[in-house]
Design a protein around this motif. Sequence first.
Motif, PDB file in Angstrom:
ATOM      1  N   VAL A   1      24.465  38.467  30.209  1.00  0.00           N
ATOM      2  CA  VAL A   1      23.395  37.601  29.689  1.00  0.00           C
ATOM      3  C   VAL A   1      22.206  37.631  30.643  1.00  0.00           C
TER       4      VAL A   1
ATOM      5  N   GLY B   1      19.985  40.478  30.189  1.00  0.00           N
ATOM      6  CA  GLY B   1      19.345  40.599  28.887  1.00  0.00           C
ATOM      7  C   GLY B   1      20.055  41.562  27.956  1.00  0.00           C
TER       8      GLY B   1
ATOM      9  N   VAL C   1      23.043  37.689  24.612  1.00  0.00           N
ATOM     10  CA  VAL C   1      22.456  36.348  24.589  1.00  0.00           C
ATOM     11  C   VAL C   1      23.573  35.331  24.758  1.00  0.00           C
TER      12      VAL C   1
ATOM     13  N   ASP D   1      23.565  29.372  29.090  1.00  0.00           N
ATOM     14  CA  ASP D   1      22.171  29.096  28.752  1.00  0.00           C
ATOM     15  C   ASP D   1      21.236  29.319  29.940  1.00  0.00           C
TER      16      ASP D   1
ATOM     17  N   GLU E   1      20.564  32.948  30.269  1.00  0.00           N
ATOM     18  CA  GLU E   1      19.639  33.414  29.227  1.00  0.00           C
ATOM     19  C   GLU E   1      18.204  33.049  29.586  1.00  0.00           C
TER      20      GLU E   1
ATOM     21  N   ARG F   1      15.186  35.752  29.935  1.00  0.00           N
ATOM     22  CA  ARG F   1      13.967  35.587  29.136  1.00  0.00           C
ATOM     23  C   ARG F   1      12.748  35.516  30.052  1.00  0.00           C
TER      24      ARG F   1
ATOM     25  N   TRP G   1      14.945  40.770  25.911  1.00  0.00           N
ATOM     26  CA  TRP G   1      13.810  39.859  26.087  1.00  0.00           C
ATOM     27  C   TRP G   1      12.530  40.596  26.460  1.00  0.00           C
TER      28      TRP G   1
ATOM     29  N   ARG H   1      18.542  37.792  17.007  1.00  0.00           N
ATOM     30  CA  ARG H   1      19.797  37.422  17.661  1.00  0.00           C
ATOM     31  C   ARG H   1      20.930  38.105  16.895  1.00  0.00           C
TER      32      ARG H   1
END
Length: 141
Positions: free
Chosen positions: A99, A102, A105, A111, A114, A118, A125, A131
């Motif tokens: 994750v 990249g 996801v 999170d 991610e 990003r 990204w 997604r």
Amino acid sequence: MGYWQQSGETVTGMARAIDGDSLRLGQRELRLAGIDAPELHQTCQHDDGIYPCGREARGYLDSILARAPVTCTMREKDRYGRDLALCRQGDIDLNAALVRAGQAVAYGRFDAEERQARAGRRGVWSGRFERPAEWRRAHPR
């Protein structure tokens, strides 16, 4: 240590990528829990045009797996009967690393990783993409 207690069945060995978020370890097919990588036939777009992000994600995972054995701890099964696992290679949490790079996801976890990917415009990204869950809905098997 990640978001799980290390309490499930554990297997260790050399593995091969099936796709960007699944691997074969011995006779077992494992799905990396908490992440979702582009599907094998999925494409994405960046400044240089359309590229095969699903194949890129598999290649990225395979290159990591070729370096050293992994240890995977099973937590439950997915709807296809595959074991959902948290995998490590030494001190590296593979699920989180994919994750963060990249190449996948967050899918219920990771999170923060991610957000890092990003912000750094890494992997998918770096441009536009659907997604993987949305792509699967639009391209049923």
